[in-house]
Design a protein around this motif. Structure first.
Motif, PDB file in Angstrom:
ATOM      1  N   ILE A  78       0.830  -1.203   0.000  1.00 47.81           N
ATOM      2  CA  ILE A  78       0.000   0.000   0.000  1.00 47.81           C
ATOM      3  C   ILE A  78       0.866   1.256   0.000  1.00 47.81           C
ATOM      4  N   HIS A  79       2.034   1.166   0.655  1.00 52.08           N
ATOM      5  CA  HIS A  79       2.950   2.300   0.650  1.00 52.08           C
ATOM      6  C   HIS A  79       3.584   2.486  -0.725  1.00 52.08           C
ATOM      7  N   LEU A  80       3.837   1.378  -1.416  1.00 49.28           N
ATOM      8  CA  LEU A  80       4.399   1.454  -2.759  1.00 49.28           C
ATOM      9  C   LEU A  80       3.435   2.136  -3.727  1.00 49.28           C
ATOM     10  N   ILE A  81       2.183   1.718  -3.663  1.00 39.76           N
ATOM     11  CA  ILE A  81       1.219   2.289  -4.606  1.00 39.76           C
ATOM     12  C   ILE A  81       0.930   3.759  -4.283  1.00 39.76           C
ATOM     13  N   ILE A  82       0.928   4.100  -2.996  1.00 40.10           N
ATOM     14  CA  ILE A  82       0.732   5.506  -2.628  1.00 40.10           C
ATOM     15  C   ILE A  82       1.906   6.351  -3.113  1.00 40.10           C
ATOM     16  N   GLY A  83       3.121   5.820  -2.918  1.00 42.20           N
ATOM     17  CA  GLY A  83       4.302   6.552  -3.362  1.00 42.20           C
ATOM     18  C   GLY A  83       4.326   6.756  -4.865  1.00 42.20           C
ATOM     19  N   LYS A  84       3.979   5.703  -5.612  1.00 44.86           N
ATOM     20  CA  LYS A  84       3.961   5.813  -7.067  1.00 44.86           C
ATOM     21  C   LYS A  84       2.871   6.794  -7.523  1.00 44.86           C
ATOM     22  N   LEU A 137      -6.067  19.263  -7.708  1.00 45.73           N
ATOM     23  CA  LEU A 137      -7.176  18.317  -7.730  1.00 45.73           C
ATOM     24  C   LEU A 137      -7.147  17.442  -8.977  1.00 45.73           C
ATOM     25  N   PHE A 138      -6.932  18.072 -10.123  1.00 46.72           N
ATOM     26  CA  PHE A 138      -6.951  17.317 -11.371  1.00 46.72           C
ATOM     27  C   PHE A 138      -5.749  16.390 -11.485  1.00 46.72           C
ATOM     28  N   SER A 139      -4.602  16.807 -10.958  1.00 42.11           N
ATOM     29  CA  SER A 139      -3.406  15.962 -10.994  1.00 42.11           C
ATOM     30  C   SER A 139      -3.596  14.697 -10.170  1.00 42.11           C
ATOM     31  N   LEU A 140      -4.170  14.828  -8.989  1.00 37.88           N
ATOM     32  CA  LEU A 140      -4.408  13.656  -8.143  1.00 37.88           C
ATOM     33  C   LEU A 140      -5.384  12.693  -8.808  1.00 37.88           C
ATOM     34  N   LEU A 141      -6.410  13.239  -9.446  1.00 36.41           N
ATOM     35  CA  LEU A 141      -7.400  12.391 -10.102  1.00 36.41           C
ATOM     36  C   LEU A 141      -6.817  11.695 -11.329  1.00 36.41           C
ATOM     37  N   VAL A 142      -6.140  12.448 -12.179  1.00 34.86           N
ATOM     38  CA  VAL A 142      -5.545  11.870 -13.382  1.00 34.86           C
ATOM     39  C   VAL A 142      -4.459  10.867 -13.025  1.00 34.86           C
ATOM     40  N   GLY A 143      -3.672  11.176 -11.992  1.00 33.66           N
ATOM     41  CA  GLY A 143      -2.625  10.256 -11.569  1.00 33.66           C
ATOM     42  C   GLY A 143      -3.176   8.907 -11.146  1.00 33.66           C
ATOM     43  N   MET A 144      -4.297   8.902 -10.453  1.00 32.34           N
ATOM     44  CA  MET A 144      -4.894   7.641 -10.016  1.00 32.34           C
ATOM     45  C   MET A 144      -5.510   6.881 -11.191  1.00 32.34           C
ATOM     46  N   ILE A 145      -6.174   7.580 -12.088  1.00 29.25           N
ATOM     47  CA  ILE A 145      -6.767   6.920 -13.261  1.00 29.25           C
ATOM     48  C   ILE A 145      -5.685   6.265 -14.110  1.00 29.25           C
ATOM     49  N   LEU A 146      -4.603   6.993 -14.359  1.00 32.39           N
ATOM     50  CA  LEU A 146      -3.519   6.452 -15.179  1.00 32.39           C
ATOM     51  C   LEU A 146      -2.802   5.302 -14.475  1.00 32.39           C
ATOM     52  N   SER A 147      -2.754   5.333 -13.154  1.00 35.76           N
ATOM     53  CA  SER A 147      -2.133   4.231 -12.410  1.00 35.76           C
ATOM     54  C   SER A 147      -2.920   2.936 -12.611  1.00 35.76           C
ATOM     55  N   ILE A 148      -4.234   3.031 -12.610  1.00 34.80           N
ATOM     56  CA  ILE A 148      -5.065   1.845 -12.823  1.00 34.80           C
ATOM     57  C   ILE A 148      -4.878   1.296 -14.232  1.00 34.80           C
ATOM     58  N   PHE A 229      -8.720   4.463  -5.688  1.00 36.24           N
ATOM     59  CA  PHE A 229      -7.578   3.940  -4.935  1.00 36.24           C
ATOM     60  C   PHE A 229      -7.881   2.542  -4.409  1.00 36.24           C
ATOM     61  N   ALA A 230      -9.111   2.320  -3.994  1.00 36.25           N
ATOM     62  CA  ALA A 230      -9.489   0.974  -3.529  1.00 36.25           C
ATOM     63  C   ALA A 230      -9.344  -0.039  -4.663  1.00 36.25           C
ATOM     64  N   ILE A 231      -9.746   0.343  -5.883  1.00 36.48           N
ATOM     65  CA  ILE A 231      -9.604  -0.540  -7.038  1.00 36.48           C
ATOM     66  C   ILE A 231      -8.126  -0.794  -7.337  1.00 36.48           C
ATOM     67  N   ALA A 232      -7.323   0.269  -7.320  1.00 35.32           N
ATOM     68  CA  ALA A 232      -5.895   0.126  -7.597  1.00 35.32           C
ATOM     69  C   ALA A 232      -5.209  -0.742  -6.548  1.00 35.32           C
ATOM     70  N   ASN A 233      -5.621  -0.613  -5.304  1.00 35.64           N
ATOM     71  CA  ASN A 233      -5.026  -1.419  -4.229  1.00 35.64           C
ATOM     72  C   ASN A 233      -5.343  -2.894  -4.406  1.00 35.64           C
ATOM     73  N   ILE A 234      -6.555  -3.197  -4.868  1.00 32.78           N
ATOM     74  CA  ILE A 234      -6.926  -4.591  -5.130  1.00 32.78           C
ATOM     75  C   ILE A 234      -6.095  -5.159  -6.282  1.00 32.78           C
ATOM     76  N   LEU A 235      -5.944  -4.384  -7.338  1.00 31.38           N
ATOM     77  CA  LEU A 235      -5.146  -4.833  -8.474  1.00 31.38           C
ATOM     78  C   LEU A 235      -3.689  -5.031  -8.084  1.00 31.38           C
ATOM     79  N   PHE A 236      -3.186  -4.132  -7.246  1.00 28.81           N
ATOM     80  CA  PHE A 236      -1.774  -4.200  -6.850  1.00 28.81           C
ATOM     81  C   PHE A 236      -1.499  -5.378  -5.921  1.00 28.81           C
ATOM     82  N   SER A 237      -2.533  -5.926  -5.314  1.00 32.60           N
ATOM     83  CA  SER A 237      -2.352  -7.078  -4.415  1.00 32.60           C
ATOM     84  C   SER A 237      -2.457  -8.414  -5.139  1.00 32.60           C
TER      85      SER A 237
END
Length: 246
Positions: A78-84, A137-148, A229-237
């Motif tokens: 979870i720390h890895l995905i938050i950092g990325k 706001l937009f950077s945080l949102l786009v960053g999470m979408i692109l991470s998924i 973030f919940a979706i990304a955390n599931i994928l990352f696990s």
């Protein structure tokens, strides 16, 4: 923009007609142009700043088989995905801020009418604050979408194919708001993700500071980011998504 046309008649030896224009909607046309350029600036710069790093930090590491070594470190997933995610978003913020500074300097020193728009009612400060808020706001949102999208892909090229068509949808709110007055904005407009960021920027650029609107936008974006973030955390696990085909 509506104009009130009238004729001024001057009597000398002959009658001459002078046609003048008068703005009757109470809004500065130069400021209107700035409010149209500003959201487009955010869209392009943040996406351009986030996209390469997002593709490389997940899909790129899977493609180069370096993700396994990263997972062997004594760091929680979870720390890895938050950092990325924060690293991707920060690059988008930096890109947006640099473009903001360049845009403001260009308007102030290389244009005449647009520069005056930022001087009205201390609009330069309002302009900078509003765009900074939108950039974050937009950077945080786009960053999470692109991470998924990057987590779902096995290669950088595949991640680009996933993200490009969807990110084009980010331009739709810009065109929808182009002909919308700030007086027509309602609370519902500030609850629609992505659309609300542009609505807030447009409202702030005209000097309207409404804490309710700011709170609704922050709450809406926060809820969406939490869900993503919940979706990304599931994928990352899951090994299937975190290691790819390897």
């Amino acid at each position: 923009m509506p104009f009130d046309w009238f004729v001024e008649t001057k009597w000398n030896k002959s009658v001459s007609y002078v046609i003048k224009t008068k703005n009757v909607n109470g809004e500065d046309s130069s400021l209107g142009m700035v409010s149209m350029f500003a959201p487009l600036l955010i869209i392009m710069t943040i996406i351009a700043g986030c996209l390469p790093s997002a593709n490389d930090m997940f899909a790129g590491e899977k493609e180069k088989n370096t993700m396994e070594g990263l997972l062997m470190t004594p760091v929680k997933k979870i720390h890895l995905i938050i950092g990325k995610w924060l690293a991707i978003s920060t690059l988008g913020m930096i890109s947006g801020i640099l473009s903001l500074v360049t845009f403001v300097v260009f308007i102030q020193y290389f244009t005449e009418n647009l520069g005056k728009a930022l001087d009205l009612f201390s609009h330069l400060g309002i302009f900078s604050i509003s765009l900074l808020l939108g950039i974050v706001l937009f950077s945080l949102l786009v960053g999470m979408i692109l991470s998924i999208f990057s987590l779902l892909a096995n290669t950088v090229k595949e991640a680009q194919n996933y993200a490009s068509p969807v990110l084009m949808l980010a331009f739709i709110p810009y065109f929808l708001l182009a002909g919308t007055s700030i007086n027509e904005l309602t609370n519902i407009d500030f609850l629609i993700p992505v659309y609300n960021v542009y609505a807030l920027i447009k409202q702030l650029l005209y000097g309207v500071f409404d804490m309710t609107s700011i709170g609704l936008v922050t709450l809406s974006i926060g809820v969406v980011i939490a869900c993503l973030f919940a979706i990304a955390n599931i994928l990352f696990s899951k090994s299937k998504w975190i290691l790819g085909k390897s």
